[in-house]
Write a protein that holds these residues in place. Structure first.
Motif: not given
Length: 86
Positions: A1-5
């Motif tokens: 999962k990509i961390v966006r914040s």
């Protein structure tokens, strides 16, 4: 999962810890609210060494406690009335 914040917050010291839980009291066959000012993860130890430090209130699921009843329940642990709200 990509961390966006990422959330950052100011580090605050903990003044007090409490324990609050709802469990089923098998002997009474109904839920019970448990509360202790001696909070933390070792509530079993508190129950063993100082059972009076744990407040217990039973209720029936079809008639849950009112806000007023819960307020009165918590005030038993906080002398001076509404000091729990501070």
């Amino acid at each position: 999962k990509i961390v966006r914040s990422v959330l950052f917050t100011i580090d605050k010291s903990i003044r007090e810890e409490y324990y609050l839980g709802i469990t089923v009291d098998r002997s009474r066959r109904c839920p019970a609210i448990l509360f202790s000012k001696q909070g933390g993860v070792d509530i079993e130890e508190v129950a063993e060494h100082d059972p009076q430090a744990i407040l217990k209130s039973h209720f029936m699921p079809e008639a849950p406690p009112s806000i007023e009843a819960l307020t009165d329940f918590f005030k038993k642990s906080f002398p001076g009335g509404d000091s729990a709200a501070q």
